[in-house]
Motif scaffolding. Structure first.
Motif, PDB file in Angstrom:
ATOM      1  N   SER A   2     -52.110   5.687  71.432  1.00 44.41           N
ATOM      2  CA  SER A   2     -51.589   5.356  69.952  1.00 44.41           C
ATOM      3  C   SER A   2     -52.348   5.827  68.827  1.00 44.41           C
ATOM      4  O   SER A   2     -53.616   5.834  68.960  1.00 44.41           O
ATOM      5  CB  SER A   2     -51.504   3.666  70.116  1.00 44.41           C
ATOM      6  OG  SER A   2     -52.665   3.375  70.262  1.00 44.41           O
ATOM      7  N   LYS A   3     -51.713   6.757  68.207  1.00 41.27           N
ATOM      8  CA  LYS A   3     -52.595   7.349  67.052  1.00 41.27           C
ATOM      9  C   LYS A   3     -51.929   6.649  65.761  1.00 41.27           C
ATOM     10  O   LYS A   3     -50.904   6.844  65.430  1.00 41.27           O
ATOM     11  CB  LYS A   3     -52.245   8.639  67.048  1.00 41.27           C
ATOM     12  CG  LYS A   3     -53.071   9.142  68.397  1.00 41.27           C
ATOM     13  CD  LYS A   3     -52.709  10.905  68.540  1.00 41.27           C
ATOM     14  CE  LYS A   3     -53.485  11.548  69.582  1.00 41.27           C
ATOM     15  NZ  LYS A   3     -53.389  12.998  69.847  1.00 41.27           N
ATOM     16  N   GLY A   4     -52.892   6.816  64.659  1.00 42.36           N
ATOM     17  CA  GLY A   4     -52.530   6.486  63.347  1.00 42.36           C
ATOM     18  C   GLY A   4     -52.177   7.720  62.849  1.00 42.36           C
ATOM     19  O   GLY A   4     -52.071   8.715  63.067  1.00 42.36           O
ATOM     20  N   GLY A   5     -51.594   7.767  61.781  1.00 41.77           N
ATOM     21  CA  GLY A   5     -50.943   8.793  60.873  1.00 41.77           C
ATOM     22  C   GLY A   5     -52.054   9.895  60.741  1.00 41.77           C
ATOM     23  O   GLY A   5     -52.909   9.749  60.090  1.00 41.77           O
ATOM     24  N   GLY A   6     -51.195  11.127  61.053  1.00 42.87           N
ATOM     25  CA  GLY A   6     -52.264  12.172  60.801  1.00 42.87           C
ATOM     26  C   GLY A   6     -53.710  12.473  61.561  1.00 42.87           C
ATOM     27  O   GLY A   6     -54.426  13.235  61.018  1.00 42.87           O
ATOM     28  N   GLU A   7     -53.761  11.747  62.819  1.00 41.54           N
ATOM     29  CA  GLU A   7     -55.117  11.729  63.586  1.00 41.54           C
ATOM     30  C   GLU A   7     -55.081  13.120  63.849  1.00 41.54           C
ATOM     31  O   GLU A   7     -54.316  13.779  64.603  1.00 41.54           O
ATOM     32  CB  GLU A   7     -54.931  10.934  64.727  1.00 41.54           C
ATOM     33  CG  GLU A   7     -56.287  10.853  65.396  1.00 41.54           C
ATOM     34  CD  GLU A   7     -56.535   9.815  66.143  1.00 41.54           C
ATOM     35  OE1 GLU A   7     -57.212   9.858  67.185  1.00 41.54           O
ATOM     36  OE2 GLU A   7     -55.774   8.697  66.167  1.00 41.54           O
ATOM     37  N   LYS A   8     -56.168  13.861  63.798  1.00 37.69           N
ATOM     38  CA  LYS A   8     -56.258  15.101  64.280  1.00 37.69           C
ATOM     39  C   LYS A   8     -56.289  15.397  65.913  1.00 37.69           C
ATOM     40  O   LYS A   8     -57.374  14.566  66.267  1.00 37.69           O
ATOM     41  CB  LYS A   8     -57.695  15.895  63.853  1.00 37.69           C
ATOM     42  CG  LYS A   8     -57.731  17.165  64.162  1.00 37.69           C
ATOM     43  CD  LYS A   8     -58.889  17.968  63.259  1.00 37.69           C
ATOM     44  CE  LYS A   8     -59.157  19.487  63.828  1.00 37.69           C
ATOM     45  NZ  LYS A   8     -60.470  19.937  62.812  1.00 37.69           N
ATOM     46  N   LYS A   9     -55.836  16.220  66.352  1.00 45.89           N
ATOM     47  CA  LYS A   9     -55.951  16.604  67.984  1.00 45.89           C
ATOM     48  C   LYS A   9     -57.533  16.924  68.213  1.00 45.89           C
ATOM     49  O   LYS A   9     -57.998  17.648  67.372  1.00 45.89           O
ATOM     50  CB  LYS A   9     -55.209  17.577  68.325  1.00 45.89           C
ATOM     51  CG  LYS A   9     -54.992  17.830  69.733  1.00 45.89           C
ATOM     52  CD  LYS A   9     -53.855  18.736  70.347  1.00 45.89           C
ATOM     53  CE  LYS A   9     -53.779  18.936  71.730  1.00 45.89           C
ATOM     54  NZ  LYS A   9     -52.883  20.075  72.198  1.00 45.89           N
ATOM     55  N   LYS A  10     -57.791  16.512  69.162  1.00 50.07           N
ATOM     56  CA  LYS A  10     -59.457  16.565  69.983  1.00 50.07           C
ATOM     57  C   LYS A  10     -59.413  18.199  70.088  1.00 50.07           C
ATOM     58  O   LYS A  10     -58.456  18.470  70.983  1.00 50.07           O
ATOM     59  CB  LYS A  10     -59.889  15.853  70.806  1.00 50.07           C
ATOM     60  CG  LYS A  10     -60.093  14.211  70.252  1.00 50.07           C
ATOM     61  CD  LYS A  10     -60.556  13.498  71.437  1.00 50.07           C
ATOM     62  CE  LYS A  10     -60.919  12.047  70.984  1.00 50.07           C
ATOM     63  NZ  LYS A  10     -61.596  11.998  70.105  1.00 50.07           N
TER      64      LYS A  10
END
Length: 262
Positions: free
Chosen positions: A75-83
């Motif tokens: 689950s990711k917040g809005g706009g979380e950058k891919k690692k």
């Protein structure tokens, strides 16, 4: 050699000692980036502080990305950058392991780890390993010595110890002082399903070199014994181990046995 980064000499003499042309070092016991003032793992109930170098981060990232292919969606917040490849730290690696457990049975979790381990090796590697390391005393001792530098990023500091197998004393045991994987996950089920059982099975069945791992849930230490055949799961004391009720986010304090082991 990359595998010798961050190693510090100690008094114990190792079967593998030479680095470069003339420099001789010992690899049996390693502080392996521990940032605690004492240089030792933190007491039970506290997480040990580590300062990981490039070598450790490469392995964390490699394993995390391999396991991520089998993990439940995060689950990711809005706009979380891919690692990126080296954006993974140890906490990220443990979180991926937890997501692998989601929706899978004990055996399915173990099969994922097997697939990940196989994916790390070139084709035909298990067969070559069997040729190079038949199940002899020398092979068991050699692999115990290699475990200390190659797996310190995963389990923390360890050292080779003497064990007795079938009446023969040999230096094929590895004493993990406080397992980094267990103390960071706080989960009995992860220890057993994602580390102990699949690692035992991989060495015993894929590589042909018996291995038994005996975690101590009282202090989070662990003994790895190369050359000793593991017992069946139902006969292993870990099959009856309850949760770490105080530290495991997935625990069921009322259950007599960790639900992840059922």
């Amino acid at each position: 050699m990359a595998v010798l980064l961050n190693l510090q000499p100690v008094q114990y003499r190792s079967p593998i000692r030479r680095c470069g042309r003339n420099r001789v070092i010992s690899i049996e016991k390693i502080r392996c980036g521990i940032a605690e003032p004492s240089g030792n793992p933190a007491p039970m109930g506290q997480k040990t502080k580590y300062k990981d170098g490039l070598f450790e981060k490469v392995f964390m990232s490699l394993f995390a990305q391999k396991m991520g292919k089998f993990a439940a969606a995060e689950s990711k917040g809005g706009g979380e950058k891919k690692k990126g490849f080296l954006d993974y730290d140890y906490e990220s690696f443990v979180n991926v392991s937890k997501r692998v457990m989601q929706g899978r049975s004990r055996r399915q979790q173990q099969e994922v780890v097997r697939e990940v381990l196989l994916s790390m090796l070139p084709p035909g590697a298990p067969a070559q390993f069997r040729k190079l390391f038949p199940p002899t005393k020398w092979a068991a001792e050699f692999n115990a010595a290699l475990t200390v530098p190659f797996f310190h990023w995963l389990v923390g500091p360890s050292e080779v110890i003497e064990v007795e197998i079938n009446g023969v004393k040999q230096m094929s045991g590895v004493r993990i002082k406080k397992c980094r994987y267990l103390e960071n996950s706080g989960c009995v089920g992860m220890c057993v399903n994602m580390c102990k059982i699949p690692t035992q099975d991989f060495f015993t069945n894929e590589f042909g070199l018996p291995l038994t791992m005996n975690p101590n849930f009282e202090d989070m230490s662990c003994d790895m014994i190369y050359g000793q055949c593991p017992s069946s799961f139902v006969d292993d004391p870990v099959s009856k181990q309850p949760c770490f009720a105080e530290i495991c986010s997935m625990s069921n304090p009322s259950a007599p046995v960790c639900p992840k082991l059922l």
